[in-house]
Design a protein around this motif. Structure first.
Motif, PDB file in Angstrom:
ATOM      1  N   CYS A  54       0.843  -1.199   0.000  1.00 39.76           N
ATOM      2  CA  CYS A  54       0.000   0.000   0.000  1.00 39.76           C
ATOM      3  C   CYS A  54       0.877   1.247   0.000  1.00 39.76           C
ATOM      4  O   CYS A  54       1.793   1.372   0.818  1.00 39.76           O
ATOM      5  CB  CYS A  54      -0.913   0.000   1.220  1.00 39.76           C
ATOM      6  N   SER A  55       0.581   2.158  -0.907  1.00 38.19           N
ATOM      7  CA  SER A  55       1.413   3.356  -1.045  1.00 38.19           C
ATOM      8  C   SER A  55       0.801   4.590  -0.404  1.00 38.19           C
ATOM      9  O   SER A  55       1.446   5.625  -0.333  1.00 38.19           O
ATOM     10  CB  SER A  55       1.674   3.634  -2.537  1.00 38.19           C
ATOM     11  N   SER A  56      -0.440   4.504   0.052  1.00 41.30           N
ATOM     12  CA  SER A  56      -1.087   5.660   0.655  1.00 41.30           C
ATOM     13  C   SER A  56      -1.974   5.220   1.811  1.00 41.30           C
ATOM     14  O   SER A  56      -2.297   4.039   1.965  1.00 41.30           O
ATOM     15  CB  SER A  56      -1.929   6.411  -0.381  1.00 41.30           C
ATOM     16  N   GLU A  57      -2.395   6.188   2.620  1.00 38.95           N
ATOM     17  CA  GLU A  57      -3.253   5.899   3.770  1.00 38.95           C
ATOM     18  C   GLU A  57      -4.604   5.358   3.323  1.00 38.95           C
ATOM     19  O   GLU A  57      -5.164   4.449   3.934  1.00 38.95           O
ATOM     20  CB  GLU A  57      -3.442   7.159   4.605  1.00 38.95           C
ATOM     21  N   SER A  58      -5.135   5.930   2.220  1.00 38.82           N
ATOM     22  CA  SER A  58      -6.433   5.479   1.726  1.00 38.82           C
ATOM     23  C   SER A  58      -6.351   4.029   1.216  1.00 38.82           C
ATOM     24  O   SER A  58      -7.265   3.232   1.438  1.00 38.82           O
ATOM     25  CB  SER A  58      -6.919   6.394   0.605  1.00 38.82           C
ATOM     26  N   GLU A  59      -5.240   3.692   0.548  1.00 46.75           N
ATOM     27  CA  GLU A  59      -5.054   2.324   0.085  1.00 46.75           C
ATOM     28  C   GLU A  59      -4.937   1.362   1.259  1.00 46.75           C
ATOM     29  O   GLU A  59      -5.503   0.266   1.239  1.00 46.75           O
ATOM     30  CB  GLU A  59      -3.790   2.223  -0.783  1.00 46.75           C
ATOM     31  N   THR A  60      -4.211   1.786   2.288  1.00 49.88           N
ATOM     32  CA  THR A  60      -4.045   0.953   3.473  1.00 49.88           C
ATOM     33  C   THR A  60      -5.386   0.704   4.151  1.00 49.88           C
ATOM     34  O   THR A  60      -5.694  -0.429   4.551  1.00 49.88           O
ATOM     35  CB  THR A  60      -3.081   1.614   4.477  1.00 49.88           C
ATOM     36  N   LYS A  61      -6.182   1.742   4.258  1.00 46.16           N
ATOM     37  CA  LYS A  61      -7.498   1.620   4.905  1.00 46.16           C
ATOM     38  C   LYS A  61      -8.411   0.692   4.101  1.00 46.16           C
ATOM     39  O   LYS A  61      -9.132  -0.136   4.668  1.00 46.16           O
ATOM     40  CB  LYS A  61      -8.141   2.997   5.059  1.00 46.16           C
TER      41      LYS A  61
END
Length: 300
Positions: A54-61
């Motif tokens: 995951c490269s971003s917080e939104s992707e991680t979430k």
């Protein structure tokens, strides 16, 4: 709780709290605190996300949400209790999974005795509460709930099989490959090679050549072929066992197929005196008129 940012950890705790009651209903006699359950789920999710891309917080979430929707909550509840040494949980685990473990062990092991050894060692050394007395977490605490518990056990059993077979291979000296084919079949001369040879002769040559080629594979290579062709274990699961990507497993299987073919062809030429121009004919004749194939070798 390490492994997840506080906001995401709270999301996991909230979902775990909702699922806790369902797990208690599934295993009413198993005592496990909500705190222990939440800590285990948070750690499992943190470890899984740490291995993601995951490269971003939104992707991680979004990734976390997908993980939580597919998590095996009840199985994670049971294994968490087992890891804490809960006797009732261990009784339930053995009742439900002892037979599957034995079945998996016998399916991947090269012999019944090895399968029995694998099953017994896993139950006595890796899963039972006595393992906790040695210090550190038990093996079962490594289950993270991302797949079925039985699927995870298959991977553990397969790894254990590789360890046992490697140990046995170190103890048993390899036969001298220069001794030639050891069988009651007489070596043929070039004058007796196909196309004059009948199907029975071709099958015998092919069987001996394939056996020699198969024996030259490593223990791990033979196990991979057995799981893929006989046990219908998919590339992803084999990759998890070997800790490599499934594309690497795919290339490995392709390479082994090619290696076996080349080795068989070489054996037909050198051990049986088959002319290079007739090698393909012998192989096709053997396939068409014989039940000897790779599956037969793998079942032995």
């Amino acid at each position: 709780m390490a492994g997840l940012p506080p906001e995401l950890a709270r999301l996991v705790q909230t979902e775990a709290s909702k699922r806790f009651g369902e797990a208690q209903q599934e295993y009413p006699g198993v005592l496990l605190t909500l705190e222990s359950y939440c800590q285990r789920v948070v750690k499992a999710m943190g470890d899984t996300i740490a291995g993601g891309n995951c490269s971003s917080e939104s992707e991680t979430k979004a990734f976390l949400g997908d993980l939580l929707s597919r998590l095996k909550w009840n199985e994670l509840f049971l294994t968490t209790a087992c890891a804490e040494g809960n006797g009732t949980a261990w009784d339930i685990f053995q009742e439900r999974y002892k037979r599957p473990i034995e079945k998996i062990a016998h399916s991947v092991a090269p012999s019944y005795s090895v399968g029995r050894e694998i099953a017994e060692s896993l139950l006595s050394e890796l899963f039972l509460p006595a393992n906790l007395s040695r210090g550190g977490p038990s093996k079962i605490s490594q289950y993270n709930g991302s797949g079925s518990l039985e699927g995870w056990l298959r991977v553990v059993v397969s790894r254990r099989t590789i360890d046992i077979l490697r140990d046995q291979a170190r103890k048993v000296p390899l036969e001298d490959s220069s001794a030639g084919v050891s069988s009651g079949i007489s070596r043929r001369s070039a004058a007796q090679t196909p196309p004059e040879a009948d199907a029975k002769t071709a099958s015998l040559w092919f069987e001996q050549s394939l056996n020699q080629a198969f024996e030259r594979l490593t223990v791990q290579e033979r196990l991979v072929l057995k799981m893929y062709y006989l046990q219908n274990v998919n590339l992803k699961e084999i990759g998890r066992m070997l800790q490599v990507h499934e594309s690497t497993v795919s290339r490995l299987i392709q390479r082994l197929n090619s290696q076996l073919r080349k080795d068989v062809e070489k054996q037909l030429r050198t051990a049986w005196g088959v002319k290079p121009s007739e090698v393909s004919h012998v192989i096709h004749l053997a396939y068409a008129h014989s039940e000897v194939d790779l599956s037969t070798m793998l079942r032995e």
